[in-house]
Write an enzyme that holds these catalytic residues in place. Sequence first.
Site, PDB file in Angstrom:
ATOM      1  N   SER A  23       0.824  -1.215   0.000  1.00 47.79           N
ATOM      2  CA  SER A  23       0.000   0.000   0.000  1.00 47.79           C
ATOM      3  C   SER A  23       0.857   1.265   0.000  1.00 47.79           C
ATOM      4  O   SER A  23       0.332   2.369   0.048  1.00 47.79           O
ATOM      5  CB  SER A  23      -0.936  -0.003   1.214  1.00 47.79           C
ATOM      6  OG  SER A  23      -0.202  -0.204   2.413  1.00 47.79           O
ATOM      7  N   THR A 155     -40.982  25.337  -8.466  1.00 50.00           N
ATOM      8  CA  THR A 155     -41.202  23.948  -8.048  1.00 50.00           C
ATOM      9  C   THR A 155     -41.442  23.178  -9.345  1.00 50.00           C
ATOM     10  O   THR A 155     -42.008  23.746 -10.302  1.00 50.00           O
ATOM     11  CB  THR A 155     -42.426  23.801  -7.116  1.00 50.00           C
ATOM     12  OG1 THR A 155     -43.595  24.171  -7.837  1.00 50.00           O
ATOM     13  CG2 THR A 155     -42.308  24.667  -5.858  1.00 50.00           C
ATOM     14  N   HIS A 156     -40.975  21.959  -9.418  1.00 45.48           N
ATOM     15  CA  HIS A 156     -41.101  21.150 -10.654  1.00 45.48           C
ATOM     16  C   HIS A 156     -40.448  21.847 -11.849  1.00 45.48           C
ATOM     17  O   HIS A 156     -40.840  21.619 -12.991  1.00 45.48           O
ATOM     18  CB  HIS A 156     -42.568  20.853 -10.978  1.00 45.48           C
ATOM     19  CG  HIS A 156     -43.377  20.399  -9.794  1.00 45.48           C
ATOM     20  ND1 HIS A 156     -43.524  19.072  -9.442  1.00 45.48           N
ATOM     21  CD2 HIS A 156     -44.048  21.108  -8.839  1.00 45.48           C
ATOM     22  CE1 HIS A 156     -44.265  18.984  -8.349  1.00 45.48           C
ATOM     23  NE2 HIS A 156     -44.592  20.214  -7.962  1.00 45.48           N
ATOM     24  N   SER A 277     -15.885  26.037 -26.369  1.00 45.63           N
ATOM     25  CA  SER A 277     -16.014  24.800 -27.129  1.00 45.63           C
ATOM     26  C   SER A 277     -14.972  24.793 -28.232  1.00 45.63           C
ATOM     27  O   SER A 277     -14.645  25.835 -28.794  1.00 45.63           O
ATOM     28  CB  SER A 277     -17.416  24.730 -27.737  1.00 45.63           C
ATOM     29  OG  SER A 277     -17.417  23.869 -28.861  1.00 45.63           O
ATOM     30  N   GLU A 290     -20.538  21.903 -13.805  1.00 49.63           N
ATOM     31  CA  GLU A 290     -20.870  20.547 -14.255  1.00 49.63           C
ATOM     32  C   GLU A 290     -19.965  19.515 -13.590  1.00 49.63           C
ATOM     33  O   GLU A 290     -20.396  18.436 -13.199  1.00 49.63           O
ATOM     34  CB  GLU A 290     -20.725  20.453 -15.770  1.00 49.63           C
ATOM     35  CG  GLU A 290     -21.703  21.333 -16.528  1.00 49.63           C
ATOM     36  CD  GLU A 290     -21.270  21.493 -17.978  1.00 49.63           C
ATOM     37  OE1 GLU A 290     -21.439  20.536 -18.738  1.00 49.63           O
ATOM     38  OE2 GLU A 290     -20.753  22.567 -18.335  1.00 49.63           O
ATOM     39  N   TYR A 317      -9.106  -7.238  12.335  1.00 47.10           N
ATOM     40  CA  TYR A 317      -8.472  -6.688  11.135  1.00 47.10           C
ATOM     41  C   TYR A 317      -8.473  -7.720  10.010  1.00 47.10           C
ATOM     42  O   TYR A 317      -8.186  -8.897  10.229  1.00 47.10           O
ATOM     43  CB  TYR A 317      -7.024  -6.245  11.429  1.00 47.10           C
ATOM     44  CG  TYR A 317      -6.381  -5.641  10.192  1.00 47.10           C
ATOM     45  CD1 TYR A 317      -6.577  -4.303   9.883  1.00 47.10           C
ATOM     46  CD2 TYR A 317      -5.638  -6.419   9.308  1.00 47.10           C
ATOM     47  CE1 TYR A 317      -6.044  -3.742   8.722  1.00 47.10           C
ATOM     48  CE2 TYR A 317      -5.096  -5.865   8.148  1.00 47.10           C
ATOM     49  CZ  TYR A 317      -5.302  -4.535   7.869  1.00 47.10           C
ATOM     50  OH  TYR A 317      -4.778  -3.991   6.722  1.00 47.10           O
ATOM     51  N   GLN A 322      -7.484  -2.374   4.078  1.00 48.91           N
ATOM     52  CA  GLN A 322      -6.488  -1.544   3.395  1.00 48.91           C
ATOM     53  C   GLN A 322      -7.135  -0.732   2.266  1.00 48.91           C
ATOM     54  O   GLN A 322      -6.599   0.283   1.844  1.00 48.91           O
ATOM     55  CB  GLN A 322      -5.366  -2.441   2.847  1.00 48.91           C
ATOM     56  CG  GLN A 322      -4.245  -1.695   2.176  1.00 48.91           C
ATOM     57  CD  GLN A 322      -3.016  -2.574   1.988  1.00 48.91           C
ATOM     58  OE1 GLN A 322      -2.341  -2.922   2.946  1.00 48.91           O
ATOM     59  NE2 GLN A 322      -2.741  -2.966   0.754  1.00 48.91           N
ATOM     60  N   LYS A 325      -8.296   3.440   2.437  1.00 46.76           N
ATOM     61  CA  LYS A 325      -7.523   4.685   2.313  1.00 46.76           C
ATOM     62  C   LYS A 325      -7.676   5.377   0.964  1.00 46.76           C
ATOM     63  O   LYS A 325      -7.825   6.600   0.917  1.00 46.76           O
ATOM     64  CB  LYS A 325      -6.048   4.406   2.611  1.00 46.76           C
ATOM     65  CG  LYS A 325      -5.787   4.399   4.119  1.00 46.76           C
ATOM     66  CD  LYS A 325      -4.391   3.967   4.473  1.00 46.76           C
ATOM     67  CE  LYS A 325      -4.231   2.462   4.340  1.00 46.76           C
ATOM     68  NZ  LYS A 325      -5.170   1.679   5.196  1.00 46.76           N
TER      69      LYS A 325
HETATM   70  N1  ARG Z   1      -1.147  -1.379   5.046  1.00 48.22           N
HETATM   71  C1  ARG Z   1      -2.053  -1.901   6.006  1.00 48.22           C
HETATM   72  C2  ARG Z   1      -3.417  -1.206   5.865  1.00 48.22           C
HETATM   73  O1  ARG Z   1      -3.461  -0.254   5.207  1.00 48.22           O
HETATM   74  C3  ARG Z   1      -1.545  -1.689   7.380  1.00 48.22           C
HETATM   75  C4  ARG Z   1      -1.971  -2.735   8.348  1.00 48.22           C
HETATM   76  C5  ARG Z   1      -1.428  -4.032   7.936  1.00 48.22           C
HETATM   77  N2  ARG Z   1      -1.687  -5.041   8.906  1.00 48.22           N
HETATM   78  C6  ARG Z   1      -1.580  -6.320   8.611  1.00 48.22           C
HETATM   79  N3  ARG Z   1      -1.786  -7.153   9.550  1.00 48.22           N
HETATM   80  N4  ARG Z   1      -1.263  -6.720   7.397  1.00 48.22           N
HETATM   81  O2  ARG Z   1      -4.424  -1.621   6.390  1.00 48.22           O
END
Ligand code: ARG
Length: 457
Positions: A23, A155-156, A277, A290, A317, A322, A325
């Site tokens: 990542s 309205t509408h 344009s 737009e 987890y 991941q 993000k």
């Molecule tokens: N790069 C991972 C994430 O964004 C960090 C945590 C990774 N943890 C693991 N047990 N692989 O979530």
Amino acid sequence: MSKLWGGRFEDKSDPAVERFTASISFDQRLWQADIRGSIAWAEALAGAGLLSEAERVQIIAGLQAVADEWEAGIFVLQPGDEDIHTANERRLAEKIGEVAGKLHTGRSRNDQVVTDVRLWLREEIAVLRAALVMLQRVATERAAWSIDLILPGYTHIQRAQPVRFAHWLMAYFWMWQRDRERLDDLSRRMEVCPLGSSALAGTPFAIDRQALAAALGFRAASENSMDAVSDRDFIAEFLAWAALLSIHLSRLAGDLTLWTTAEFGFAGLADAHATGSSIMPQKKNPDPLELARGKAGRLIGDLTALLTTLKGLPLTYNSDLQEDKERLFDAVDTLEATLPVIGAVLAGLRLHPERMAAALSDDLLATDLADYLVRRGIPFRQSHRLVGQAIRRAEAIQVSLRALPPAEYQALSPAFGPDLYEVFDFERSVEQRATIGGTARDAVLEQIRRAGGLLEE
Ligand code: ARG
């Protein structure tokens, strides 16, 4: 390059898998939060007696040196750097040697990453909040200058009743006020520190988690380590906030793209805010509006993607997380780009009062005429019907309502007196709507006054 988790592995990892699972390409923007979290963690470890004073000083100085490299743009990523956490730790070890290996004591990337994201998002929220306030300020100022302008409200997308332009504009102020309140509200819930939850079960060392939370500027330590490493509610809330704000912006764009057409013509974009344009020389397109409207689709997509990722995910987890993000970064970047542009477009908007006035047709006052009869004791349902009949009659003899002769009105109902023609005054119509939230001058000025108070907070 040996992996931080390489101990139990015999064979090298497949480069394709490595690329797929890494990542670092996107989470490197968390570098500052990651260093901050690590410094606080080193302090906490020292507080628990797990680092000597010399080790504490060495680790913190090393982390600061790593931060300096990021700051100066000279941090060099290595092929084995999987994510920002491993990259920083690898570099720390290069700088201070073996002692770097003590930093990850009692911590996991699972509590680390979600702490980093909270720290990072907190900063971005401050930027977004300021941009939102700027937008509210533009709306309030423009509303105050243009308090005299009256145009049809719809309205509408059909002409409905006359309203002040300032009243229309302040409608967006209040949407943005709710956006601001929602942002403050979700920010409060975000102020919880997951660090010290470790992988999932909590840290086995005597870390003072309250002090750690406070050192990172959080209100409290998370209450449950399993929840803490699994929880992405704060991102979901933020993305929901972003999606709703983008919907508000898209509705503004919806109004203004109509208003800037030749057909409506109530407003025009400043040259600096429109585009041409490549084939039609006459075109002046409202591209920024737009695109702002189009971005709503993207932001709703970001929210939908995260919710779909979270749904049914077993505790705690999982690497699915991941995926949070890039959606979050996309939403933040999109709004940080959009809000200032919309502010500029709004500030630069050219208003065309003559076109607004020309669009004020007598039919917009039909409700006022019905209300006139109500004031003379006719039940509203009946007066509605009588005015409907007047409109039909006026259409039949091809005149506007105000040109329909008194005898025609009288024939419909004796309640129509000679003073009925006073109704045909757009200023008078808006001034009738003087209760809280109405479009009368004083009611709108009162909104603007309250808005000013909220902006000062
Ligand atoms: N790069 C991972 C994430 O964004 C960090 C945590 C990774 N943890 C693991 N047990 N692989 O979530």
